[in-house]
Design an enzyme around this catalytic site. Structure first.
Site, PDB file in Angstrom:
ATOM      1  N   ASP A   1       0.342  -1.244  -0.309  1.00 21.77           N
ATOM      2  CA  ASP A   1       0.106   0.127  -0.239  1.00 21.77           C
ATOM      3  C   ASP A   1       1.130   1.202  -0.157  1.00 21.77           C
ATOM      4  OD1 ASP A   1      -2.167  -1.502   0.317  1.00 21.77           O
ATOM      5  OD2 ASP A   1      -2.461  -1.560   2.377  1.00 21.77           O
ATOM      6  N   VAL A   2       0.085   2.007  -0.280  1.00 19.82           N
ATOM      7  CA  VAL A   2       0.925   3.730   0.120  1.00 19.82           C
ATOM      8  C   VAL A   2       1.384   4.142   0.973  1.00 19.82           C
ATOM      9  CG1 VAL A   2       0.740   5.888  -0.804  1.00 19.82           C
ATOM     10  CG2 VAL A   2      -0.094   4.719  -2.486  1.00 19.82           C
TER      11      VAL A   2
END
Length: 308
Positions: free
Chosen positions: A139-140
């Protein structure tokens, strides 16, 4: 302009519109969602939304217009992204928070793929154009170890290893409260949240998802866990821990206490990919790569240990 008229079969009754389109037309989930967002899909003559639940016999009108192709963004260096391991076949990076694995619609920030290209690394051409060489993602808002294939052989081998669950994916997470039992397994299916498209959730009929956790350290308001993933669903750890009512500290999207996040100085979930183990695609030897906690997570952990 290519328009298709599709009656909803009994077998798709109650299914989301975007999912039904993927099954009826063989589209990707993102392509189906884009068509709906563009107003190119009508349900009984009215514009649909991707989370609409379909009724049997309803008529779908789908305008299969060609998507607008945006020119690829020029490669940009990613400050703080370090190379942890590299050879002719694989490069393993230490991904900073705020960096996506690869370009995607709606994301204009830095990416691992772009950062590698800007640094002169050539990766495998296998996979979709925007995610060439990417065999798994973080995930970012999650930092840590991420592998990218440089050769075609490595891409095929690593994708197979992830599919066969022979890759060792180890994360550390700080979650709210204390898990009971302290060590355990969450085996619960995950799919998109039925009301909020930006989230995922434990839902009946979702994709099988298995998470193993062990408590490493307990604090007054939280616990440090070591997490091993059998599967690799989007937001898996975040969703499973939230389902246990122990969301990752700082993860306000999944119910974390914003007050605790503020006291710890966190602006993202306390979640870090600390170790990745895989069989080298060419030699077969086991490769283990480790990443240390970044500064923001270390500061939050120090504050927890001091009793904040």
């Amino acid at each position: 302009m290519s328009e298709r008229l599709l009656p909803v079969p009994e077998g798709l009754a109650g299914e989301r519109l975007d999912v039904a389109l993927t099954r009826l037309l063989g589209l990707s989930r993102s392509r189906a969602a884009d068509l709906v967002a563009d107003g190119a899909v009508l349900v009984d003559g009215r514009p649909g939304t991707k989370s609409d639940r379909l009724l049997p016999g309803s008529l779908l009108s789908v305008d299969l217009r060609e998507p607008t192709v945006e020119p690829p963004a020029p490669p940009e260096p990613v400050p703080g992204m370090r190379i942890l391991y590299e050879d002719d076949d694989v490069v393993v990076v230490d991904k900073p928070v705020g960096v996506a694995a690869h370009p995607s619609p709606g994301w204009n920030g830095p990416t691992v793929v772009g950062g590698l290209a800007a640094a002169g690394y050539r990766v495998s051409t296998s996979g979709a154009a925007e995610r060439q060489g990417v065999v798994h993602r973080l995930d970012v808002g999650t930092s840590g170890v991420m592998a990218v294939a440089k050769s075609e052989v490595a891409y095929t081998s690593l994708k197979r290893q992830f599919k066969d669950r022979t890759v060792d994916k180890v994360y550390h997470a700080v979650v709210q409260g204390h898990c009971d039992p302290l060590n355990g397994t969450v085996d619960a299916p995950i799919d998109r949240h039925p009301q909020h498209d930006y989230k995922w959730a434990v839902v009946t009929g979702g994709k099988p998802s298995v998470t193993h956790y062990d408590t490493l350290e307990a604090f007054p308001h939280a616990s440090l866990l070591e997490v091993h993933l059998e599967t690799g669903r989007t937001h898996q750890i975040r969703v499973h821990m939230a389902a246990l009512r122990h969301p990752c500290v700082g993860d306000v999207t999944y119910g974390a206490d914003p007050g605790l996040s503020k006291r710890l100085g966190l602006t993202r979930q306390w979640l870090h990919a600390v170790r990745l183990g895989f069989d080298h695609p060419m030699t077969g030897e086991r490769v283990e790569v480790v990443s240390e906690y970044p500064d923001d997570l270390q500061v939050a952990l120090k504050r927890l240990r001091s009793g904040v």
